[in-house]
Design an enzyme around this catalytic site. Structure first.
Site, PDB file in Angstrom:
ATOM      1  N   GLY A   8      -0.231 -16.371 -18.693  1.00 31.93           N
ATOM      2  CA  GLY A   8      -0.016 -16.755 -17.283  1.00 31.93           C
ATOM      3  C   GLY A   8      -1.211 -17.547 -16.787  1.00 31.93           C
ATOM      4  N   THR A  88       4.894 -11.877 -10.391  1.00 30.64           N
ATOM      5  CA  THR A  88       5.720 -10.688 -10.143  1.00 30.64           C
ATOM      6  C   THR A  88       6.292 -10.788  -8.724  1.00 30.64           C
ATOM      7  OG1 THR A  88       3.694  -9.552  -9.429  1.00 30.64           O
ATOM      8  CG2 THR A  88       4.421  -9.151 -11.672  1.00 30.64           C
ATOM      9  N   PRO A  89       7.144 -11.796  -8.485  1.00 21.68           N
ATOM     10  CA  PRO A  89       7.635 -12.026  -7.116  1.00 21.68           C
ATOM     11  C   PRO A  89       8.592 -10.921  -6.650  1.00 21.68           C
ATOM     12  CG  PRO A  89       8.815 -13.436  -8.662  1.00 21.68           C
ATOM     13  CD  PRO A  89       7.782 -12.708  -9.460  1.00 21.68           C
ATOM     14  N   THR A  90       8.990 -11.004  -5.385  1.00 17.73           N
ATOM     15  CA  THR A  90       9.975 -10.063  -4.866  1.00 17.73           C
ATOM     16  C   THR A  90      11.339 -10.401  -5.480  1.00 17.73           C
ATOM     17  OG1 THR A  90       8.726  -9.954  -2.824  1.00 17.73           O
ATOM     18  CG2 THR A  90      10.985  -9.161  -2.730  1.00 17.73           C
ATOM     19  N   PHE A 158      -8.626  -8.911  -7.185  1.00 14.29           N
ATOM     20  CA  PHE A 158      -8.786  -8.872  -5.730  1.00 14.29           C
ATOM     21  C   PHE A 158      -9.241 -10.215  -5.149  1.00 14.29           C
ATOM     22  CE2 PHE A 158      -9.341  -4.465  -7.178  1.00 14.29           C
ATOM     23  CZ  PHE A 158      -8.407  -3.821  -6.373  1.00 14.29           C
ATOM     24  N   LEU A 217      -2.028  -2.274  -4.460  1.00 10.69           N
ATOM     25  CA  LEU A 217      -1.032  -2.377  -3.382  1.00 10.69           C
ATOM     26  C   LEU A 217      -1.646  -1.887  -2.074  1.00 10.69           C
ATOM     27  CD1 LEU A 217       2.241  -1.037  -5.089  1.00 10.69           C
ATOM     28  CD2 LEU A 217       1.496  -3.405  -4.819  1.00 10.69           C
ATOM     29  N   ALA A 218      -2.428  -0.811  -2.151  1.00 16.56           N
ATOM     30  CA  ALA A 218      -3.019  -0.229  -0.940  1.00 16.56           C
ATOM     31  C   ALA A 218      -4.021  -1.188  -0.305  1.00 16.56           C
ATOM     32  CB  ALA A 218      -3.697   1.095  -1.284  1.00 16.56           C
ATOM     33  N   ASN A 220      -4.115  -4.485  -0.394  1.00 18.85           N
ATOM     34  CA  ASN A 220      -3.419  -5.570   0.311  1.00 18.85           C
ATOM     35  C   ASN A 220      -2.715  -5.054   1.564  1.00 18.85           C
ATOM     36  OD1 ASN A 220      -4.288  -7.641  -1.228  1.00 18.85           O
ATOM     37  ND2 ASN A 220      -2.371  -7.991  -2.324  1.00 18.85           N
ATOM     38  N   CYS A 272       1.125 -12.856  -1.650  1.00 21.51           N
ATOM     39  CA  CYS A 272       1.010 -11.435  -2.017  1.00 21.51           C
ATOM     40  C   CYS A 272       1.176 -10.410  -0.907  1.00 21.51           C
ATOM     41  CB  CYS A 272      -0.301 -11.216  -2.744  1.00 21.51           C
ATOM     42  SG  CYS A 272      -0.291 -12.034  -4.354  1.00 21.51           S
TER      43      CYS A 272
HETATM   44  P1  NAD Z   1       1.465 -17.913 -10.530  1.00 20.52           P
HETATM   45  O1  NAD Z   1       2.907 -18.029 -10.288  1.00 20.52           O
HETATM   46  O2  NAD Z   1       0.520 -18.919  -9.973  1.00 20.52           O
HETATM   47  O3  NAD Z   1       1.192 -17.866 -12.116  1.00 20.52           O
HETATM   48  C1  NAD Z   1       1.934 -17.110 -13.021  1.00 20.52           C
HETATM   49  C2  NAD Z   1       2.122 -17.932 -14.297  1.00 20.52           C
HETATM   50  O4  NAD Z   1       2.743 -17.111 -15.297  1.00 20.52           O
HETATM   51  C3  NAD Z   1       3.036 -19.150 -14.125  1.00 20.52           C
HETATM   52  O5  NAD Z   1       2.319 -20.326 -14.472  1.00 20.52           O
HETATM   53  C4  NAD Z   1       4.210 -18.884 -15.095  1.00 20.52           C
HETATM   54  O6  NAD Z   1       4.694 -20.055 -15.723  1.00 20.52           O
HETATM   55  C5  NAD Z   1       3.551 -17.948 -16.099  1.00 20.52           C
HETATM   56  N1  NAD Z   1       4.515 -17.151 -16.867  1.00 20.52           N
HETATM   57  C6  NAD Z   1       5.600 -16.456 -16.424  1.00 20.52           C
HETATM   58  N2  NAD Z   1       6.215 -15.850 -17.453  1.00 20.52           N
HETATM   59  C7  NAD Z   1       5.526 -16.160 -18.573  1.00 20.52           C
HETATM   60  C8  NAD Z   1       5.663 -15.832 -19.953  1.00 20.52           C
HETATM   61  N3  NAD Z   1       6.648 -15.034 -20.392  1.00 20.52           N
HETATM   62  N4  NAD Z   1       4.762 -16.333 -20.840  1.00 20.52           N
HETATM   63  C9  NAD Z   1       3.751 -17.144 -20.417  1.00 20.52           C
HETATM   64  N5  NAD Z   1       3.563 -17.483 -19.118  1.00 20.52           N
HETATM   65  C10 NAD Z   1       4.436 -16.997 -18.207  1.00 20.52           C
HETATM   66  O7  NAD Z   1       1.044 -16.442 -10.038  1.00 20.52           O
HETATM   67  P2  NAD Z   1      -0.392 -15.959  -9.512  1.00 20.52           P
HETATM   68  O8  NAD Z   1      -0.560 -16.323  -8.090  1.00 20.52           O
HETATM   69  O9  NAD Z   1      -1.430 -16.338 -10.522  1.00 20.52           O
HETATM   70  O10 NAD Z   1      -0.151 -14.382  -9.559  1.00 20.52           O
HETATM   71  C11 NAD Z   1      -0.078 -13.675 -10.777  1.00 20.52           C
HETATM   72  C12 NAD Z   1      -0.160 -12.195 -10.473  1.00 20.52           C
HETATM   73  O11 NAD Z   1      -1.424 -11.888  -9.880  1.00 20.52           O
HETATM   74  C13 NAD Z   1       0.893 -11.684  -9.475  1.00 20.52           C
HETATM   75  O12 NAD Z   1       1.285 -10.394  -9.859  1.00 20.52           O
HETATM   76  C14 NAD Z   1       0.137 -11.624  -8.171  1.00 20.52           C
HETATM   77  O13 NAD Z   1       0.651 -10.618  -7.320  1.00 20.52           O
HETATM   78  C15 NAD Z   1      -1.257 -11.249  -8.609  1.00 20.52           C
HETATM   79  N6  NAD Z   1      -2.349 -11.684  -7.724  1.00 20.52           N
HETATM   80  C16 NAD Z   1      -2.345 -12.943  -7.186  1.00 20.52           C
HETATM   81  C17 NAD Z   1      -3.415 -13.358  -6.394  1.00 20.52           C
HETATM   82  C18 NAD Z   1      -3.456 -14.742  -5.778  1.00 20.52           C
HETATM   83  O14 NAD Z   1      -4.379 -14.995  -5.012  1.00 20.52           O
HETATM   84  N7  NAD Z   1      -2.533 -15.621  -6.049  1.00 20.52           N
HETATM   85  C19 NAD Z   1      -4.498 -12.516  -6.185  1.00 20.52           C
HETATM   86  C20 NAD Z   1      -4.476 -11.243  -6.762  1.00 20.52           C
HETATM   87  C21 NAD Z   1      -3.390 -10.845  -7.543  1.00 20.52           C
HETATM   88  C1  UGA Z   2      -5.296 -11.669  -0.278  1.00 25.37           C
HETATM   89  C2  UGA Z   2      -6.436 -10.643  -0.368  1.00 25.37           C
HETATM   90  O1  UGA Z   2      -7.457 -11.003   0.585  1.00 25.37           O
HETATM   91  C3  UGA Z   2      -7.027 -10.610  -1.767  1.00 25.37           C
HETATM   92  O2  UGA Z   2      -8.012  -9.587  -1.852  1.00 25.37           O
HETATM   93  C4  UGA Z   2      -5.903 -10.334  -2.785  1.00 25.37           C
HETATM   94  O3  UGA Z   2      -6.403 -10.362  -4.103  1.00 25.37           O
HETATM   95  C5  UGA Z   2      -4.827 -11.392  -2.637  1.00 25.37           C
HETATM   96  O4  UGA Z   2      -4.323 -11.374  -1.270  1.00 25.37           O
HETATM   97  C6  UGA Z   2      -3.641 -11.157  -3.515  1.00 25.37           C
HETATM   98  O5  UGA Z   2      -3.408 -10.046  -3.954  1.00 25.37           O
HETATM   99  O6  UGA Z   2      -2.955 -12.148  -3.706  1.00 25.37           O
HETATM  100  P1  UGA Z   2      -5.125 -14.313  -0.003  1.00 25.37           P
HETATM  101  O7  UGA Z   2      -3.716 -14.038   0.340  1.00 25.37           O
HETATM  102  O8  UGA Z   2      -5.419 -15.341  -1.044  1.00 25.37           O
HETATM  103  O9  UGA Z   2      -5.854 -12.961  -0.505  1.00 25.37           O
HETATM  104  O10 UGA Z   2      -5.930 -14.763   1.305  1.00 25.37           O
HETATM  105  P2  UGA Z   2      -6.476 -13.958   2.586  1.00 25.37           P
HETATM  106  O11 UGA Z   2      -7.818 -14.465   2.886  1.00 25.37           O
HETATM  107  O12 UGA Z   2      -6.352 -12.498   2.437  1.00 25.37           O
HETATM  108  O13 UGA Z   2      -5.507 -14.463   3.735  1.00 25.37           O
HETATM  109  C7  UGA Z   2      -4.146 -14.083   3.776  1.00 25.37           C
HETATM  110  C8  UGA Z   2      -3.505 -14.578   5.052  1.00 25.37           C
HETATM  111  O14 UGA Z   2      -3.991 -13.847   6.180  1.00 25.37           O
HETATM  112  C9  UGA Z   2      -3.785 -16.048   5.361  1.00 25.37           C
HETATM  113  O15 UGA Z   2      -2.620 -16.651   5.866  1.00 25.37           O
HETATM  114  C10 UGA Z   2      -4.869 -15.976   6.417  1.00 25.37           C
HETATM  115  O16 UGA Z   2      -4.908 -17.104   7.233  1.00 25.37           O
HETATM  116  C11 UGA Z   2      -4.442 -14.737   7.189  1.00 25.37           C
HETATM  117  N1  UGA Z   2      -5.546 -14.084   7.935  1.00 25.37           N
HETATM  118  C12 UGA Z   2      -6.628 -13.593   7.281  1.00 25.37           C
HETATM  119  C13 UGA Z   2      -5.428 -13.929   9.318  1.00 25.37           C
HETATM  120  O17 UGA Z   2      -4.431 -14.358   9.926  1.00 25.37           O
HETATM  121  N2  UGA Z   2      -6.440 -13.303  10.007  1.00 25.37           N
HETATM  122  C14 UGA Z   2      -7.552 -12.811   9.379  1.00 25.37           C
HETATM  123  O18 UGA Z   2      -8.433 -12.242  10.057  1.00 25.37           O
HETATM  124  C15 UGA Z   2      -7.638 -12.962   7.980  1.00 25.37           C
END
Ligand code: NAD
Ligand code: UGA
Length: 455
Positions: A8, A88-90, A158, A217-218, A220, A272
């Site tokens: 990924g 891991t979308p909804t 995180f 989860l907690a 977030n 997320c």
């Molecule tokens: P993303 O959609 O940007 O990336 C996921 C990648 O996985 C995609 O490029 C997809 O093509 C690839 N993929 C899917 N199935 C595959 C397979 N079978 N083999 C190889 N590649 C495959 O997602 P993301 O934002 O990086 O999030 C990934 C996970 O991390 C999620 O569970 C999300 O909740 C979590 N997370 C995201 C953030 C964030 O800031 N985006 C922060 C913390 C945690």
């Molecule tokens: C959030 C968490 O901050 C990360 O710790 C976590 O890893 C991540 O989700 C995840 O699991 O994907 P992110 O969504 O990238 O990170 O960005 P944030 O800075 O948390 O902002 C989220 C949203 O809340 C944005 O739309 C931001 O504008 C809004 N926000 C943030 C507010 O409206 N008010 C605030 O005071 C802070």
């Protein structure tokens, strides 16, 4: 030399592995994805995601100790430690639609790991997953294969977008959940060793797998809850002439509450918060905890209320009609310093305005590509312009959806002169200088404070 594989190459996998490669020269790091275009972009000077400092970080290790590839099977064969960082979308279909996590990508990965492994592996859940997912992963990995041992760890991420490099370099904590068995502890230590290359030991926290999965989860849910709490009070401020910025400052100075994450806004976006809370809600229902589920669901309900409240107020203020009026949406990313638009409030608000037959023009420094995809079905009803000055020309109103730093320093005198009068600004991020805008001649509508209006 040990090999780390990440399956990924998204917002999490790419930056996290770039940081590990940079800090751990004694490991070989491979990132694989089924999306060939994404892999190609990671190897280029136009990365698939925008993140400050990321291009430089990737370049430091690219094709030396950091490799991007589409060959998932070979990556698995060579790896000692496998991070799974797929999306891991909804779920959008069937049981749990709209709430539960869609685990199809993740499950496919587990099966691929199993099919291609010829030596013992540590498998690390990096994706955010429902509690007890590791149990299912272990069952798949060990079904019918007694020769290879898989040890599953939970190591949630995180990082926040826009500050990913900074967050990875200096994390508040690294969480590693493992089983309380000898092989579980050995695996936890092996992963802790990787992070200890740059993270102080006292910030590397080890817990059970289930605590680790739930803590993600907690965390977030708590962060999003703060935003919904302050946003709920912003509505009350608008009725009572209290000022939400003053209230946030006053309560945030209490060390027990803390000052961060109390900025009232048009609503939280991002891939997320909503997804993870709904996942938590679904889990609570699954375990028969209706009251707990309802408590957390309210955080999401409040967020939707805030978005709708914002756009309804826009329409009411503009004399109850926006039909035929040009409205410039300033910023489409869900927050500044990212091109990501997933769950951005700008999507819902642009759609609402288009439904009201406004002529919507979207501007954003990094997110116009994604904006075009998000609103593709609206066709001609939406136009796009990277230049905020051009977007504002002939507009009746500006709606600030993203707190991009550059929006604070625009020449608003010039913008005001090019707009239809009376000119409105609806600041969905409370990020502009409202008094100065008012003095230029704008009618200014912030969140959670009295409007500054000439009307
Ligand atoms: P993303 O959609 O940007 O990336 C996921 C990648 O996985 C995609 O490029 C997809 O093509 C690839 N993929 C899917 N199935 C595959 C397979 N079978 N083999 C190889 N590649 C495959 O997602 P993301 O934002 O990086 O999030 C990934 C996970 O991390 C999620 O569970 C999300 O909740 C979590 N997370 C995201 C953030 C964030 O800031 N985006 C922060 C913390 C945690
Ligand atoms: C959030 C968490 O901050 C990360 O710790 C976590 O890893 C991540 O989700 C995840 O699991 O994907 P992110 O969504 O990238 O990170 O960005 P944030 O800075 O948390 O902002 C989220 C949203 O809340 C944005 O739309 C931001 O504008 C809004 N926000 C943030 C507010 O409206 N008010 C605030 O005071 C802070």
């Amino acid at each position: 030399m040990k090999t780390i594989l990440c399956i990924g190459a998204g917002y999490v996998g790419g930056p996290t592995m770039a940081m590990i490669a940079r800090k751990c020269p004694d490991y070989r790091v491979i990132v694989v994805d089924i999306d060939a275009a994404r892999i190609k972009a990671w190897q280029s000077d136009r990365l698939p995601i925008y993140e400050p400092g990321l291009q430089d970080l990737v370049q430091l290790s690219l094709n030396k100790s950091l490799f991007f590839s589409t060959d998932v099977a070979q990556g698995i064969r060579e790896a000692d430690i496998i991070f799974v960082s797929v999306n891991t979308p909804t779920k959008t279909f069937g049981q749990g639609a709209g709430r539960a996590a869609d685990l199809q990508y993740w499950e496919k990965t587990a099966r691929e790991i199993k099919a291609n492994s010829t030596s013992d592996k540590i498998v690390v859940e990096k994706s955010t997953l429902p509690v007890r997912t590791a149990e299912a992963m272990e069952r798949i990995l060990h079904s019918g294969n007694k020769t290879v041992h898989f040890e599953v760890l939970s190591n949630p991420e995180f990082l926040a977008e826009g500050t990913a490099v900074k967050d990875l370099e200096n994390p508040d904590r690294v969480l590693i959940g493992g089983h309380a068995t000898e092989s579980g502890r050995r695996a936890q230590s092996a992963l802790a060793e990787v992070y200890a290359h740059w993270v102080p030991r006292d910030r590397i926290l080890t817990t059970s797998v289930w605590s680790s999965e739930l803590s993600k989860l907690a965390a977030n849910a708590f962060l999003a809850q703060r935003i919904s709490s302050i946003n709920s009070l912003s509505a009350l401020c608008e009725r009572t002439e209290a000022d939400i910025t003053e209230v946030a400052r006053a309560i945030g100075m209490d060390a027990r509450i803390g000052s961060r994450f109390l900025n009232a806004s048009v609503g939280f976006g991002g891939s997320c918060f909503k997804k993870d809370i709904l996942n938590l809600v679904y889990l609570c229902h699954h375990y028969g905890l209706k009251e707990v589920a309802d408590y957390w669901e309210q955080v999401v309900i409040m967020n939707e209320y805030q978005e709708d409240r914002f756009v309804r107020q826009m329409i009411a203020t503009m004399f109850n009609t926006v039909a035929g009026k040009r409205i410039a949406v300033f910023g489409f990313a869900f927050k500044a310093d990212t091109g990501d638009t997933r769950e951005s409030p700008a999507i819902r608000i642009s759609r609402f305005l288009a439904d009201e037959r406004a002529s919507v023009v979207v501007t954003d420094p990094e997110a116009l590509g994604n904006a075009r995809k998000d609103l593709a079905d609206l066709g001609e009803k939406i136009s796009y312009d990277p230049d905020p000055y051009k977007a504002a020309e002939g507009a009746h109103a500006l709606a600030v959806m993203t707190d991009w730093a550059e929006y604070k320093t625009l020449d608003y005198q010039r913008i005001n002169e090019s707009m239809v009068k009376p000119a409105f600004i609806f600041d969905g991020r409370n990020c502009l200088n409202h008094q100065a805008l008012y003095e230029i001649g704008f009618n200014v509508y912030p969140i959670g404070k009295a409007p500054l209006s000439h009307l």
